[in-house]
Write an enzyme that holds these catalytic residues in place. Structure first.
Site, short mmCIF file in Angstrom:
data_model
loop_
_atom_site.label_atom_id
_atom_site.label_comp_id
_atom_site.label_asym_id
_atom_site.label_seq_id
_atom_site.Cartn_x
_atom_site.Cartn_y
_atom_site.Cartn_z
N ARG A 240 0.72 -1.36 0.01
CA ARG A 240 0.04 -0.01 -0.12
C ARG A 240 0.77 1.20 -0.13
NH1 ARG A 240 -3.09 -2.63 -1.82
NH2 ARG A 240 -5.20 -3.22 -1.15
N GLU A 269 -3.39 8.11 -5.76
CA GLU A 269 -3.34 7.30 -6.95
C GLU A 269 -4.56 7.92 -7.82
OE1 GLU A 269 -3.26 3.15 -6.27
OE2 GLU A 269 -1.41 3.28 -5.59
N HIS A 288 -0.03 0.76 -10.17
CA HIS A 288 -0.83 -0.17 -9.57
C HIS A 288 -1.48 -1.50 -10.39
CE1 HIS A 288 -3.03 -0.35 -5.76
NE2 HIS A 288 -3.05 -1.56 -5.94
#
Length: 326
Positions: A240, A269, A288
């Site tokens: 994370r 993000e 990601h």
């Protein structure tokens, strides 16, 4: 069986959407682009399914009929766990089906960062490869180096298998408690060692963070963490983004002894255009993509759909997150 109302807040594969539509009334409304439709459907919803959107207390307060939230993810940091527990709303997620795929991504980052794959590929693309490269562009070996893992759950163990069995890498791991490798991961018995954090940071050539986000892990990877790492080490984050203090990471790259970083996750993000991490010459950033393969994303959607259908039918879903323990 009584048909109930389902609100889909992230696109699902057609075959999984059809499973829901066959059993229940379904509204598809992504709150990022269809907020009015999402807000209109929320008060009637018995079930929510989707990912990557915060389901907080304020949102839950507008969903009085809600019985279950089915997340197309393993991580649950987007959900108000205490509020879900207080209301008796089930939270389902998708563990297991993405372990190997995420481990592939993390190891790809490790390889690309150490061998400077993206940088040297761009050298060729940009027409700057006009002679044999010199030592200033050499990378570093991966095989035989020491891997340090923060977090040693299913994904951490999958990364350890690639390192120890495929690349002959000694593996150190730090977790809240040692894993009984003899029974849980016998292939790693004698190859992975539970290690105090300070010892791991001092000894690992690669430090890979696979931490969940919680009050105790938020921002824990700070300046003192990077200062404790072995000179010339590489940092990889596949867990994370908010577990890392990004200013401290940049300082360690620019003024410390950290050689490089590979990042699939970030505190914000998508990564803001102004972030120095986007263009830093010693950072390999990815958007990601840990579980982003056709096969794995479909498997995640299938499990999330099954979880939701089971919950709405009054059955125990295949994968329920224990909100009481969070």
């Amino acid at each position: 069986m009584t048909r109930k109302n389902i609100l889909v807040f992230r696109e699902l594969p057609d075959d999984q959407l059809a499973r829901l539509q066959a059993a229940h009334e379904v509204t598809v409304a992504d709150p990022r682009s269809q907020r009015a439709a999402f807000d209109a459907a929320l008060p009637l919803a018995h079930g929510l399914i989707g990912s990557s959107f915060p389901v907080d207390e304020a949102l839950l307060a507008r969903a009085p009929r809600l019985e279950v939230v089915s997340s197309v993810s393993v991580g649950v940091d987007n959900y108000a766990l205490a509020a879900l527990h207080a209301r008796g709303i089930l939270l389902c997620h998708t563990p297991g089906v993405l372990d190997e795929t995420v481990a592939d991504t993390v190891f790809a980052l490790l390889m690309a960062t150490s061998r400077r794959v993206v940088e040297l590929s761009n050298l060729v693309r940009d027409g700057a490869w006009t002679k044999n490269i010199g030592e200033d562009l050499f990378g570093f070996d991966v095989h035989g180096k020491t891997l340090g893992l923060l977090g040693f759950g299913r994904i951490g163990q999958a990364i350890a298998r690639r390192a120890a069995l495929g690349f002959g890498m000694p593996v150190l791991y730090h977790a809240r408690r040692p894993v009984d490798l003899a029974s849980q991961a016998p292939e790693l018995h004698g190859r992975a060692v539970h290690t105090p954090l300070a010892e791991l940071l001092a000894g690992a050539d690669f430090v890979v963070a696979m931490l969940p986000l919680s009050d105790s892990t938020r921002g824990m990877i700070d300046a003192s963490f990077f200062a404790a790492m072995k000179p010339g080490a590489v940092f990889i984050n596949g867990g994370r983004g908010a577990t890392v203090q990004e200013d401290a990471l940049l300082a360690a790259l620019d003024h410390g002894t950290l050689r490089a970083a590979g990042l699939d996750v970030f505190a914000t993000e998508p990564l803001p255009a102004a972030s120095p991490l986007r263009t830093h010459p010693r950072v390999t950033p990815l958007p990601h993509i840990g579980s982003a393969t056709h096969e794995t994303r479909h498997a995640m959607a299938e499990l999330a759909t099954t979880n939701l259908l089971q919950a709405l039918a009054g059955e125990r879903p295949a994968a329920v997150f224990d909100t009481a323990s969070a």
